[in-house]
Motif scaffolding. Sequence first.
Motif, PDB file in Angstrom:
ATOM      1  N   HIS A   1       0.818  -1.205   0.000  1.00  0.00           N
ATOM      2  CA  HIS A   1       0.000   0.000   0.000  1.00  0.00           C
ATOM      3  C   HIS A   1       0.859   1.264   0.000  1.00  0.00           C
ATOM      4  O   HIS A   1       1.832   1.379   0.734  1.00  0.00           O
ATOM      5  N   ASN A   2       0.460   2.191  -0.857  1.00  0.00           N
ATOM      6  CA  ASN A   2       1.117   3.498  -0.944  1.00  0.00           C
ATOM      7  C   ASN A   2       0.333   4.481  -0.080  1.00  0.00           C
ATOM      8  O   ASN A   2      -0.844   4.727  -0.363  1.00  0.00           O
ATOM      9  N   PRO A   3       0.914   5.013   1.020  1.00  0.00           N
ATOM     10  CA  PRO A   3       2.350   5.059   1.317  1.00  0.00           C
ATOM     11  C   PRO A   3       2.857   4.090   2.386  1.00  0.00           C
ATOM     12  O   PRO A   3       4.058   4.058   2.641  1.00  0.00           O
ATOM     13  N   THR A   4       2.008   3.304   3.062  1.00  0.00           N
ATOM     14  CA  THR A   4       2.448   2.593   4.265  1.00  0.00           C
ATOM     15  C   THR A   4       3.260   1.337   3.985  1.00  0.00           C
ATOM     16  O   THR A   4       3.956   0.839   4.871  1.00  0.00           O
ATOM     17  N   GLY A   5       3.148   0.773   2.770  1.00  0.00           N
ATOM     18  CA  GLY A   5       3.871  -0.444   2.438  1.00  0.00           C
ATOM     19  C   GLY A   5       3.210  -1.720   2.928  1.00  0.00           C
ATOM     20  O   GLY A   5       3.769  -2.808   2.767  1.00  0.00           O
ATOM     21  N   GLN A   6       2.012  -1.629   3.509  1.00  0.00           N
ATOM     22  CA  GLN A   6       1.339  -2.799   4.068  1.00  0.00           C
ATOM     23  C   GLN A   6       0.694  -3.661   2.977  1.00  0.00           C
ATOM     24  O   GLN A   6       0.349  -3.167   1.900  1.00  0.00           O
TER      25      GLN A   6
END
Length: 486
Positions: free
Chosen positions: A254-259
């Motif tokens: 996920h952008n921005p969290t990277g999850q």
Amino acid sequence: MSENHLSARGLDTLLGEWRGGASAYRALSDRIRLLTLDGRIPTDSRLPAERDLSERLGVSRTTVTAAYRELRDAGYLRSVRGSGSIVRLPGAGAPSPTPETEGILDFSKATMPALPGLADAAAHAAAELPRHLDDSGFDPVGIPELRAAIADRYTARGLPTAPEQIMVTLGAQHAIALLARVLVGRGDRALIESPTYPHAAEALRAAGARLAAVNVSAGGPGDDPGTRGWDEAALLQTLQRSSPVVGYLMPDFHNPTGQSMPAEQRERVASAAADACTTLIIDETIAELDIDRAGEFLPFAACTDMRSAPRVVSVGSVGKTVWGGMRIGWIRAEPALISKLVAARCTNDLGTPILEQLIVTRLLADMPAILAGRRELLRVGRDHLERRLAETFPDWQVPHVDGGITAWVNLGRPVSSQLTLAARSHGLLVPAGPRFGLDGAFERFLRLPFSHSAPDTDRAVDALEAAWGSLLRHPFADTGYLAEVV
């Protein structure tokens, strides 16, 4: 020239907690300047009248007048008789200098350098162009060989797909905007993540959607893994109670969290969306940029059953894997929706360039090797950025990510916009955390890409260190603004 009128209430929301250690007029001027540079206040917007803004902010009119004057002197506002104060960028009207010619290092875009060998692929594709020159060249759906290659790529990833389910677009953003225009009516509810990819939110709003945000958390070192990722209870509740027409999700890196969303959660979300008659727009532009993620992650649509599958629409592109300048994206959907999208497209554009489609067709055949090289580049970049940030900013929280392009860094204080503005003075362009939120949230966060070279990353961290030091020399009030939200 079209103008947007920004109300005092709207600007107040965007400003967030703007008061800091500087004088009030300068703090206000700096925040408006940051919002302009960051794109949150579009150029050609008309700012509220000085009296209206002073009443809304609870400051003297003299403060607002002085802030506007400083912005005019710096080239960020121009006065137009009968229209008030119009937002602009310095040098507007002349050729805009690029970040390189300004000596600015641009970390505002989460993208990688152009794929090595891209020029050779273009040359080979150009040799295939003559066989297409007898046609008009207007191609609203995509050339057959590229649609087949994209379908084959989905099938290889575990999601059987036919070419009739593919539409080729001018990049992923074009795909998202087209879907929003076709699926959303003015006043419809749309589910979206928070934080999120800002241009997706803009596309949904432009279509008239009312956004319902669901939190995605990156967590931090030592946090319970169960607190990271999507707030599933809120997500399912939003689907059940609001019945949004569409939902925009980025379940992989996920952008921005990277999850990344676990497979079981994908199944539950897809089922709830089907129950609510919600079409899910799944952004997979970063989905294949795995570095060292454990487990198997199929495309989101592969986690659905026959009932929910028609409600899942996938969006992809080569902008993140090949090059941002290669404006080729696609939509995977049921053929009936593809037909509606093709019919609606012609009001805005007449198709995707044939030569670029031929280039991408050639590259997709080599995608496994391309991805291997890109993943190694990202692994080196991630490890280097994490190491430099740990050495330079031991108090910042830098969650470890296992793929994607960005780190979502918790600064520990609600100063992202101030830091971003200070960093520009030290040669670094980086977006503030609120760029990825709705209504001014995420002042404690900063998004940093790790797709740059080690020397550029070192230069960026050095600029942040200098900028952070300048903030420490001019103390700011830690108000706890939006701490419960972020």
